[in-house]
Design a protein around this motif. Sequence first.
Motif, PDB file in Angstrom:
ATOM      1  N   TRP A 274       0.827  -1.199   0.000  1.00  0.00           N
ATOM      2  CA  TRP A 274       0.000   0.000   0.000  1.00  0.00           C
ATOM      3  C   TRP A 274       0.869   1.260   0.000  1.00  0.00           C
ATOM      4  O   TRP A 274       0.547   2.256  -0.657  1.00  0.00           O
ATOM      5  N   GLU A 275       1.970   1.214   0.722  1.00  0.00           N
ATOM      6  CA  GLU A 275       2.858   2.380   0.791  1.00  0.00           C
ATOM      7  C   GLU A 275       3.452   2.688  -0.578  1.00  0.00           C
ATOM      8  O   GLU A 275       3.493   3.844  -1.016  1.00  0.00           O
ATOM      9  N   THR A 326     -10.309  -7.182  10.875  1.00  0.00           N
ATOM     10  CA  THR A 326     -10.285  -5.856  11.499  1.00  0.00           C
ATOM     11  C   THR A 326      -8.907  -5.216  11.397  1.00  0.00           C
ATOM     12  O   THR A 326      -8.666  -4.157  11.967  1.00  0.00           O
ATOM     13  N   SER A 327      -8.007  -5.867  10.642  1.00  0.00           N
ATOM     14  CA  SER A 327      -6.645  -5.354  10.490  1.00  0.00           C
ATOM     15  C   SER A 327      -6.616  -4.115   9.606  1.00  0.00           C
ATOM     16  O   SER A 327      -7.540  -3.860   8.819  1.00  0.00           O
ATOM     17  N   LYS A 332      -7.536  -0.896   4.478  1.00  0.00           N
ATOM     18  CA  LYS A 332      -6.914  -0.249   3.323  1.00  0.00           C
ATOM     19  C   LYS A 332      -7.452  -0.843   2.024  1.00  0.00           C
ATOM     20  O   LYS A 332      -7.666  -0.130   1.040  1.00  0.00           O
ATOM     21  N   LEU A 333      -7.680  -2.165   2.033  1.00  0.00           N
ATOM     22  CA  LEU A 333      -8.211  -2.820   0.846  1.00  0.00           C
ATOM     23  C   LEU A 333      -9.597  -2.288   0.504  1.00  0.00           C
ATOM     24  O   LEU A 333      -9.889  -1.983  -0.661  1.00  0.00           O
ATOM     25  N   GLU A 391      -0.899  -5.734   1.541  1.00  0.00           N
ATOM     26  CA  GLU A 391       0.099  -5.547   2.590  1.00  0.00           C
ATOM     27  C   GLU A 391       1.291  -6.467   2.387  1.00  0.00           C
ATOM     28  O   GLU A 391       2.436  -6.103   2.641  1.00  0.00           O
ATOM     29  N   SER A 392       1.029  -7.688   1.886  1.00  0.00           N
ATOM     30  CA  SER A 392       2.107  -8.653   1.679  1.00  0.00           C
ATOM     31  C   SER A 392       2.837  -8.426   0.364  1.00  0.00           C
ATOM     32  O   SER A 392       3.951  -8.930   0.176  1.00  0.00           O
TER      33      SER A 392
END
Length: 548
Positions: A274-275, A326-327, A332-333, A391-392
């Motif tokens: 995401w970054e 809830t992460s 973000k997704l 994220e991965s």
Amino acid sequence: MEEIYDSESASYTYQLLDVTTGQSAGEVELMDNFTKYTSYNANNQGYIYAGGESGFDLVLSDSYAVYGYDFGDSQETEIISYQSSDLSVYLMNEIVYLSPQRVLVCYVGYGDYDRFAILDKVNSSDVQEKVELQLAVYGTNYDGVEINRIVSEFNESSDTYRIMVVDYSEYATSEDPDAGITRLNNEIMAGEGPDLFFNGLEGSFDFDSYAKQGMLADFYELMENDPDFEKSDYLENVFEAYEKDGCLYELVPEFQLFTYLGKYSIFGEEALTWERLEKIMAAYPDADLFGTDSSGQNSAESLLYQAFYFCYEDFIDEEAGTCSFTSEAFLKLLEFIAENEQDDEVRGDNRQYIEDRALLYQFTIDAVSYLNYYNYGIFDEDFVAVGFPSESGTSSVIMANGSFAISSSGNVEAAWEFVKMFLSEEEQMPDDDMLFSYPIPVLKAAVRELTDRMTQQPYDTINGEKVYEAYETSVGGVTMEIEPVSQEVADRWYDYLCTVNRKLNWNFNDVMSIVLEETGAYFAGQKSAEAVAEIIQSRVGLMLSEEQ
């Protein structure tokens, strides 16, 4: 005999014809599944012959056997099993009964032309006995040609064992389409299940469930105990993708990669987290991340499915039976999909990627040697497998082109010898007379050969010699000649194929139904991302705990 189709009732009737007069000799009653011998599909080729001296009204053949049939009977009677007779039959062309005990057959073998054979009926006591191993398959969900070819080769070469293919889709009915799987599970529970299983592209047999119940052999253990097998000769990352608790219960001989491609100059080789995505989109503020077309692939529902193909494991830990909706990654997704969903009513033009108006192109990598020739015209420059942002940062997911499992209660060693044939150099190495090769093998030497071919001009083999030719493509009315890649680029693709270690999980429909049901309120602006994430966490968590 004449087949007549009634479009109003969507049914067939059959009339006998008198060949001397050309007139109907009356309607005959046939068994329900008779049409399998009058139609063709990828895994079954059916034919009908006159009964002659067979003692039956008709002689039938398909991809597995020859049968006798009498009008009015509810089923056919097997006369000749190709597997039991060790016949390598791809296509049965002709059957002529010379006598009730002797048959002349003409058939196409695997990889060659017509063969002729005279078959004599003998007493079972005079036949050399072999230990039979059952291989479970399921209908059109497996490559019948390749499986049957290697089964035939194994059976012809072994004096001890014989593989018998059992297609459990044959037991399914319109009233009970799952009857085949039910039958298989009942046989397994009774200790009478198959020795081997083969799953096609999307699978039919639940290998994960079988493994949890301790029903499958560990391929890692078989590899380690086999002095003739060296695991390091293969793409161990592909094996790793299918590991469960450090064991390998499902073996993949060939695969494809599902991914999104993007320009190397934009995405490089770093993971699309995401970054990173935020930085790239800031550099291309007028670009859509995904190209537009008429397929609807950029709707919110479709993007959620695409995301789960890549990052299912980010939110679900199947072994632990837990989830993490809830992460921050899931929030973000949801935010990302809300910002990027499109209705795709307007089809994007074919220069959108070249002109950086769209950045990611959905693609399935199945032919490495032709990768550049397929896709260079999309970008007009070097490209890379990027994947779906997460994220991965998963850049590709592995889709098995078929996979094997071995029953731990069967004849494990013999089953392993059979499965090894699919991993042999003979099966894994690409043909030398063509540049194109599909799908991707797991033998490193074969992958190295395919990536090295990316540096070659396309060619055809004519009279035993390679004839090279230019390869051109047209993009937006502009014709361009595509050149082979450099060895540096070929090496990069080889190194990449040696690292992808996540599989595409097809079995998340139960999870996805909950996700889609709850996220609709978020995309409609009725609930916050946090609120729907809490509900999804609760519902999926409960479902996973019940499955443990």
